[in-house]
Design an enzyme around this catalytic site. Structure first.
Site, short mmCIF file in Angstrom:
data_model
loop_
_atom_site.label_atom_id
_atom_site.label_comp_id
_atom_site.label_asym_id
_atom_site.label_seq_id
_atom_site.Cartn_x
_atom_site.Cartn_y
_atom_site.Cartn_z
N ASP A 36 0.80 -1.23 0.00
CA ASP A 36 0.00 0.00 0.00
C ASP A 36 0.84 1.28 0.00
O ASP A 36 0.29 2.38 0.07
CB ASP A 36 -0.90 0.03 1.24
CG ASP A 36 -2.00 -1.00 1.14
OD1 ASP A 36 -2.30 -1.44 0.01
OD2 ASP A 36 -2.55 -1.38 2.19
N HIS A 239 28.90 5.02 -9.12
CA HIS A 239 27.50 5.16 -8.69
C HIS A 239 27.25 4.51 -7.33
O HIS A 239 26.14 4.04 -7.05
CB HIS A 239 26.56 4.56 -9.75
CG HIS A 239 26.52 5.36 -11.02
ND1 HIS A 239 25.99 4.89 -12.20
CD2 HIS A 239 26.97 6.61 -11.29
CE1 HIS A 239 26.13 5.81 -13.14
NE2 HIS A 239 26.71 6.87 -12.62
N ASP A 256 28.39 13.23 -3.51
CA ASP A 256 27.70 13.77 -4.68
C ASP A 256 26.23 13.85 -4.29
O ASP A 256 25.55 12.83 -4.20
CB ASP A 256 27.91 12.84 -5.89
CG ASP A 256 27.33 13.40 -7.18
OD1 ASP A 256 26.48 14.32 -7.11
OD2 ASP A 256 27.71 12.91 -8.26
N ASP A 267 23.25 19.79 -8.39
CA ASP A 267 24.08 18.58 -8.51
C ASP A 267 25.51 18.97 -8.16
O ASP A 267 26.21 19.55 -8.98
CB ASP A 267 23.96 18.06 -9.96
CG ASP A 267 24.75 16.79 -10.19
OD1 ASP A 267 25.27 16.21 -9.23
OD2 ASP A 267 24.83 16.38 -11.37
N HIS A 346 34.76 9.19 -17.09
CA HIS A 346 33.46 9.77 -17.44
C HIS A 346 33.66 11.14 -18.08
O HIS A 346 34.77 11.65 -18.16
CB HIS A 346 32.54 9.86 -16.21
CG HIS A 346 33.06 10.68 -15.07
ND1 HIS A 346 33.08 12.06 -15.08
CD2 HIS A 346 33.58 10.32 -13.87
CE1 HIS A 346 33.57 12.51 -13.93
NE2 HIS A 346 33.89 11.48 -13.18
N HIS A 350 27.07 17.62 -17.89
CA HIS A 350 25.81 17.36 -18.58
C HIS A 350 24.92 18.58 -18.37
O HIS A 350 25.16 19.39 -17.48
CB HIS A 350 25.14 16.09 -18.01
CG HIS A 350 25.09 16.06 -16.50
ND1 HIS A 350 24.12 16.70 -15.78
CD2 HIS A 350 25.92 15.53 -15.57
CE1 HIS A 350 24.33 16.54 -14.47
NE2 HIS A 350 25.44 15.83 -14.32
N HIS A 357 20.16 14.90 -15.37
CA HIS A 357 20.76 14.85 -16.70
C HIS A 357 19.70 15.41 -17.62
O HIS A 357 18.82 14.70 -18.09
CB HIS A 357 21.15 13.41 -17.07
CG HIS A 357 22.25 12.87 -16.19
ND1 HIS A 357 22.70 11.59 -16.24
CD2 HIS A 357 22.99 13.48 -15.22
CE1 HIS A 357 23.67 11.41 -15.35
NE2 HIS A 357 23.85 12.55 -14.71
N GLU A 386 32.34 18.67 -13.84
CA GLU A 386 32.62 17.68 -12.80
C GLU A 386 33.74 16.70 -13.15
O GLU A 386 33.51 15.50 -13.26
CB GLU A 386 31.34 16.90 -12.48
CG GLU A 386 30.59 16.34 -13.68
CD GLU A 386 29.35 15.54 -13.27
OE1 GLU A 386 29.52 14.62 -12.45
OE2 GLU A 386 28.26 15.85 -13.76
N TYR A 390 39.95 8.68 -10.19
CA TYR A 390 39.59 7.52 -9.37
C TYR A 390 40.70 6.50 -9.52
O TYR A 390 40.91 5.96 -10.62
CB TYR A 390 38.25 6.95 -9.84
CG TYR A 390 37.22 8.05 -10.06
CD1 TYR A 390 36.44 8.52 -9.01
CD2 TYR A 390 37.10 8.68 -11.31
CE1 TYR A 390 35.55 9.56 -9.19
CE2 TYR A 390 36.20 9.72 -11.50
CZ TYR A 390 35.43 10.17 -10.44
OH TYR A 390 34.55 11.20 -10.61
N ARG A 407 36.13 13.74 -6.95
CA ARG A 407 35.38 14.46 -7.98
C ARG A 407 35.00 15.81 -7.40
O ARG A 407 34.72 15.91 -6.19
CB ARG A 407 34.13 13.68 -8.42
CG ARG A 407 33.31 14.42 -9.47
CD ARG A 407 32.25 13.55 -10.18
NE ARG A 407 31.22 13.01 -9.32
CZ ARG A 407 31.18 11.76 -8.89
NH1 ARG A 407 32.09 10.89 -9.26
NH2 ARG A 407 30.20 11.35 -8.10
N GLU A 409 32.39 18.92 -8.41
CA GLU A 409 31.30 19.21 -9.36
C GLU A 409 30.56 20.48 -8.98
O GLU A 409 30.11 20.62 -7.85
CB GLU A 409 30.31 18.03 -9.38
CG GLU A 409 29.07 18.30 -10.22
CD GLU A 409 28.17 17.08 -10.36
OE1 GLU A 409 28.14 16.25 -9.43
OE2 GLU A 409 27.49 16.96 -11.39
N1 GLY Z 1 24.79 13.12 -9.66
C1 GLY Z 1 24.74 12.68 -10.98
C2 GLY Z 1 25.83 13.23 -11.81
O1 GLY Z 1 26.73 13.83 -11.29
O2 GLY Z 1 25.79 13.15 -13.00
MN MN Z 2 26.46 15.64 -12.47
MN MN Z 3 26.66 14.71 -9.34
#
Ligand code: GLY
Ligand code: MN
Ligand code: MN
Length: 439
Positions: A36, A239, A256, A267, A346, A350, A357, A386, A390, A407, A409
């Site tokens: 529920d 992730h 993050d 973000d 990466h 974005h 995103h 960002e 790593y 990282r 960002e």
């Molecule tokens: N938090 C998602 C990214 O940095 O793309």
């Molecule tokens: Mn991001």
């Molecule tokens: Mn992020």
């Protein structure tokens, strides 16, 4: 703050882009989490962008042409349900408040849509987004086709309405910029708060709790995505979001996390030492990532294309990897071979907006005169910058660097004269981080 005029303006703009035909944009369904219990409801970003309306079971329809009109379908007022679940507008109040020409009960959708779609040249719809809506729309089309002998025609041209709206969503209006600035400020305050709370032997989820505290306390409706609170080696899992490990003395902590305010995401990633002081190796890598981010942000201007910040970050990172003896050979050779991907796998950012995103093409399919066809940055676009590094344990890596994951960002608005870093108040220089952690 709702602004009827802003949303009407967007609907008018979409109508112009459509030229002719009918657009149908349903909002997102409610989702059951277990038995529920529902997931917290989140409207569809396209639907919300065109309506400002947050209730589930709603559809917006735009009719272009001579009899142009905007129509909202929504839930009926229902005292019994409102006692349990809370207020609903109902068609009349929704039409009035949100500035529609017509509004109907969602229960009338089939009947009204059959009339609206008859003899229209074109249908704008997000085919493939939802099997249930695909079936419903196909059903209307087939019902109309069956009336062919009475002279009814059906749209023979179906286009993805998202493609038109994506391009609009990419340029943030002053109204949107103000919300995004506020969303960024809340997330930046949460990062500054977390940095002051972190201590060796705390759990990652204790730090996550500080984020939620700051988000909700400042009026954000939700985290914009599942927060990543990654101590030590966990930061090398891009992730990671289990957030259930102990924070060890001597490790870094990568966070993050961003919030959603009135639909708009922030973000931010920050990385800092759990014990308040960077080790020599951590500082070397941190300063490198920070320098690569500064180089990337310096490229955010209307003079450059989308990929310029990524190219700039990569240039600094690759030189740094060579200097730190993580990569061998010349800068060009490391770029060419892709060896840098062992440590930076990466992209540098974005689009950011209603979705983390966010919507919008990255390449310009019309113009052929830019390198790789990347589109030019334009005023009102918002992107993240960002870069990261790593370093997993590996034979080709000096031990001092093992398990360092960093990282940094920020969220950046393209302006007339360059850019505005919306998240600038989240501390990030080594002295600022170490000073804040002393308190
Ligand atoms: N938090 C998602 C990214 O940095 O793309
Ligand atoms: Mn991001
Ligand atoms: Mn992020």
């Amino acid at each position: 703050m709702f602004n009827q005029n802003e949303f009407q303006q967007r609907r008018r703009q979409l109508l112009k882009k459509m030229g002719a035909g009918v657009a149908i944009i349903p909002t997102a369904p409610e989702l059951i989490r277990n038995r529920d219990s529902h997931y917290p409801y989140r409207f569809d970003s396209y639907f919300y962008y065109l309506t400002g309306f947050k209730e589930p079971e709603s559809v917006v329809v735009l009719v272009a042409g001579e009899q142009a009109k905007f129509i909202l379908f929504c839930r009926d007022k229902d005292m019994e349900r409102e006692i349990w679940d809370g207020f609903r507008y109902g068609a009349d109040a929704a039409r009035e408040t949100f500035g529609f020409d017509e509004a109907y009960s969602i229960n009338e959708l089939d009947a009204v849509l059959l009339k609206l779609l008859a003899n229209q040249p074109k249908l704008y719809f997000s085919l493939g987004e939802s099997a249930a809506w695909d079936a419903r729309v196909t059903g209307w089309m087939n019902t109309l086709r069956a009336q062919a002998r009475s002279g009814v025609s059906v749209p023979d041209d179906i286009s993805d309405v998202r493609k038109l709206v994506d391009e609009m969503r990419l340029y943030k209006s002053p109204f949107e910029q103000a919300i995004m600035r506020q969303s960024a400020n809340i997330a930046a305050a949460a990062h500054n708060r977390a940095i002051q709370f972190a201590k060796p032997n705390m759990m990652e989820y204790e730090i996550e709790a500080e984020f939620l505290h700051e988000f909700y306390r400042k009026g954000a409706q939700a985290p914009a995505y599942t927060s990543i609170v990654a101590g030590g080696a966990n930061a090398c899992t891009l992730h990671y979001n289990a957030n259930n490990c102990v924070l060890n003395d001597g490790d870094l902590l990568l966070i993050d996390a961003g919030c959603e305010l009135d639909g708009y995401a922030s973000d931010i990633t920050r990385t800092f030492p759990v014990n308040g002081k960077f080790s020599a190796a951590q500082k070397e890598v941190y300063e490198l990532v920070l320098a690569s981010q500064a180089a990337a942000i310096a490229q955010v201007s209307t003079a450059n294309h989308w990929n310029a910040p990524h190219d700039a970050a990569l240039d600094v990172l690759i030189q740094g990897f060579i200097d730190l003896k993580l990569c061998k050979g010349s800068k060009d050779a490391v770029l060419e071979s892709g060896d840098y991907r062992q440590f930076y796998m990466h992209r540098t950012g974005h689009w950011l907006g209603l979705d983390v995103h966010d919507a919008g093409e990255y390449k310009d399919t019309k113009s052929k005169d830019k390198p790789d066809n990347w589109r030019m940055l334009e005023q009102g676009m918002v992107l993240t910058v960002e870069p990261g590094c790593y370093i997993r344990p590996a034979d080709n890596v000096p031990k001092a660097f093992w398990n360092i994951g960093i990282r940094i960002e920020d969220d950046v608005l393209v302006t007339q004269n360059g850019c505005e870093v919306l998240t600038a108040s989240a501390v990030k220089s080594v002295p600022d981080i170490e000073a804040l952690m002393k308190h």
